[in-house]
Design an enzyme around this catalytic site. Structure first.
Site, mmCIF file in Angstrom:
data_model
loop_
_atom_site.group_PDB
_atom_site.id
_atom_site.type_symbol
_atom_site.label_atom_id
_atom_site.label_comp_id
_atom_site.label_asym_id
_atom_site.label_seq_id
_atom_site.Cartn_x
_atom_site.Cartn_y
_atom_site.Cartn_z
ATOM 1 N N LYS A 192 -2.100 4.179 0.844
ATOM 2 C CA LYS A 192 -3.356 4.818 1.257
ATOM 3 C C LYS A 192 -4.231 3.892 2.098
ATOM 4 C CE LYS A 192 -3.550 8.007 -2.602
ATOM 5 N NZ LYS A 192 -4.308 8.486 -3.757
ATOM 6 N N CYS A 193 -3.860 2.618 2.196
ATOM 7 C CA CYS A 193 -4.651 1.619 2.910
ATOM 8 C C CYS A 193 -4.115 1.434 4.329
ATOM 9 C CB CYS A 193 -4.604 0.295 2.147
ATOM 10 S SG CYS A 193 -5.347 -1.083 3.025
ATOM 11 N N SER A 194 -4.974 1.578 5.324
ATOM 12 C CA SER A 194 -4.523 1.444 6.713
ATOM 13 C C SER A 194 -4.046 0.026 7.019
ATOM 14 C CB SER A 194 -5.627 1.857 7.682
ATOM 15 O OG SER A 194 -6.764 1.035 7.533
#
Length: 121
Positions: free
Chosen positions: A11-13
């Protein structure tokens, strides 16, 4: 190229960007989704052994769980390890292990000089 391990949060870019960079290398990449498979105390202690910076760097201090677990910039190593094991959301992301070194790949571009240095030599 050596094997590379990434402690990844999809979920973390920044984590997605780092994983994309790693997959551009010829290395074997092991992906560990640490929110699905939380790290134990021994693993976190090992990660800290591989890190050349301050242990608090591995903690996301702005997360609400930091206050819940009493973690602050003044926390000692034992407190940090216990909090990270209890609340994996506090683990900075992404973490990359390469040649026995822990790298906080935030932003992912920090990996460029480390991963591709040997290819240019």
């Amino acid at each position: 190229m050596s094997k590379i391990t990434i402690y990844h949060n999809p979920k973390c870019s920044n984590s997605r960007g780092a994983l994309e960079l790693l997959r551009e290398t010829d290395a074997e990449v092991e992906v560990i989704e640490y929110l699905k498979s939380p790290l134990d105390v021994a693993t976190i202690a090992q990660l800290l052994d591989w890190y050349s910076g301050e242990p608090i760097d591995l903690v996301r201090l702005k997360e609400p769980e930091a206050a819940q677990y009493g973690v602050s910039a003044q926390s000692n190593v034992a407190e940090i390890i216990v909090a990270l094991a209890a609340a994996p959301v506090l683990i900075q992301r992404p973490l990359v292990i390469y040649k026995g070194q822990l790298i906080i790949a935030r932003p992912p571009s920090v990996l460029d000089s480390i991963l591709f240095e040997s290819e240019r030599s």
